[in-house]
Scaffold this active site. Structure first.
Site, PDB file in Angstrom:
ATOM      1  N   SER A 118      41.002  37.190  40.366  1.00  0.00           N
ATOM      2  CA  SER A 118      39.881  38.686  39.512  1.00  0.00           C
ATOM      3  C   SER A 118      38.999  39.543  40.127  1.00  0.00           C
ATOM      4  CB  SER A 118      37.997  37.871  39.298  1.00  0.00           C
ATOM      5  OG  SER A 118      38.859  36.635  38.788  1.00  0.00           O
ATOM      6  N   HIS A 139      45.997  39.375  36.237  1.00  0.00           N
ATOM      7  CA  HIS A 139      45.126  38.842  34.826  1.00  0.00           C
ATOM      8  C   HIS A 139      45.072  38.353  34.501  1.00  0.00           C
ATOM      9  CE1 HIS A 139      40.221  39.110  35.353  1.00  0.00           C
ATOM     10  NE2 HIS A 139      40.810  38.457  35.572  1.00  0.00           N
ATOM     11  N   GLU A 151      46.059  41.591  32.595  1.00  0.00           N
ATOM     12  CA  GLU A 151      45.873  42.892  33.700  1.00  0.00           C
ATOM     13  C   GLU A 151      47.431  42.970  34.360  1.00  0.00           C
ATOM     14  OE1 GLU A 151      41.386  44.752  33.662  1.00  0.00           O
ATOM     15  OE2 GLU A 151      42.040  43.317  34.793  1.00  0.00           O
ATOM     16  N   ASN A 189      36.559  44.267  34.307  1.00  0.00           N
ATOM     17  CA  ASN A 189      35.412  43.809  35.168  1.00  0.00           C
ATOM     18  C   ASN A 189      34.573  44.694  35.206  1.00  0.00           C
ATOM     19  OD1 ASN A 189      35.674  40.834  33.941  1.00  0.00           O
ATOM     20  ND2 ASN A 189      36.986  40.339  35.769  1.00  0.00           N
TER      21      ASN A 189
END
Ligand SMILES: NC(=O)c1ccc[n+]([C@@H]2O[C@H](COP(=O)([O-])OP(=O)(O)OC[C@H]3O[C@@H](n4cnc5c(N)ncnc54)[C@H](O)[C@@H]3O)[C@@H](O)[C@H]2O)c1
Length: 284
Positions: A118, A139, A151, A189
């Site tokens: 992450s 991801h 991702e 994120n």
């Protein structure tokens, strides 16, 4: 094209990724350092696939055929024939670096090595592997079988053919594959983690009711779930760690976790998993 896919780390994300890969027709080899995680993998994955059968998105025959393509290995030597290995182990740089070095030595020279990290630098992982041209980020989002996004993270080292194959692989899973540079938090994120912290700040500074903050963002900004309810779902601990990682990597204090989140972490009020977060949840 169906492939032999290795998945290392069979926790929340790894088990979901195994399920997605099996459902897409791939052969999957799962590996985890903990015996129990390997031993109960088939049960967890079958439970997930059965949900697809119940919903009519998968036939019972497809489910049985998928389960027949699943095996486990206790060591990376089991990945000798893998075309692609996806890592979903602990979010600790040194542990990931060590694993990628082992994976690069244990796999075919043209095998793609992917990390589901992450927040750890994919470039750093690629360099530690000794085979940086083969390494990409894949991801997935939690829960991997449900969330459409993957991702696909590229580094300056990635072979363009490897990167194109990684995009094709993610799309073949039926996912929305979005190219991302290797920057802290990638795309989602980097935007979402500070926004969730702003929701906490709004609660702490205004005293607005958490349910009202959630309803306001749902009705006014089209969020499918309010930000405080989302933190409860993700886990206060995960939000704190992600915020710290992004704040440190960007050198931006505004991204750091709000003190209220740190207090909730101390008190063990982590959200849904403990029954108390910004909202209360029935333990049953
Ligand atoms: N949980 C999420 O919402 C989420 C979302 C996207 C990405 N991620 C990332 O995915 C990765 C895994 O997260 P998770 O939530 O599934 O963790 P988890 O704790 O549920 O599972 C990790 C698994 O890896 C195993 N493991 C740890 N070190 C190992 C090693 N060296 N070799 C083999 N197995 C090892 C553990 O036994 C465990 O079963 C992390 O990098 C995390 O940042 C998590």
């Amino acid at each position: 094209m169906t492939q032999i896919v290795g998945v290392v780390g069979l926790g929340t994300m790894g088990a979901g990724i195994v399920q997605v890969c099996l459902a897409a027709g791939h052969t999957v080899i799962g590996m985890d350092g903990v015996d129990a995680a390997r031993d109960n993998l088939a049960e967890r994955v079958e439970k997930g696939l059965q949900r697809g059968v119940a919903k009519g998105t998968l036939t019972a025959e497809d489910c049985a055929a998928a389960m027949a393509r699943l095996s486990t290995t206790a060591t990376v030597d089991g990945f000798a024939d893998a075309d692609l290995v996806i890592e979903a182990i602990a979010e600790i740089p040194q542990v990931k670096h060590d694993l990628f070095r082992e994976l690069a030595a244990a796999t075919k020279p043209d095998a793609i090595l992917a990390t589901n990290t992450s927040a750890i630098s994919v470039t750093g992982i690629a360099e530690a592997s000794g085979r940086p041209e083969s390494v990409v980020g894949l991801h997935f989002f939690n829960p991997a079988p449900v969330m459409p996004l993957v991702e696909v993270v590229h580094t300056k080292h990635a072979d363009p053919a490897v990167y194109a194959a990684a995009i094709e692989f993610a799309e073949g899973l039926g996912k929305e594959a979005v190219p991302c540079p290797d920057t802290p938090g990638f795309i989602v994120n980097r935007i979402l983690v500070p926004m969730l912290n702003d929701a906490v700040r709004t609660y702490a500074e205004t005293g607005a009711d958490p349910a009202d903050i959630d309803r306001a963002l749902q009705a006014g900004a089209g969020w499918p779930m309010g930000p405080l309810a989302l933190i409860d779902l993700i886990g206060v601990d995960v939000q704190v760690h992600a915020s710290q990682a992004i704040a440190e990597a960007l050198g931006d204090e505004h991204c750091a976790p709000h003190p209220l989140l740190l207090q909730m972490l101390d008190e063990g009020n982590l959200g849904r998993k403990t029954g108390v977060g910004f909202h209360r949840y029935d333990a049953s």
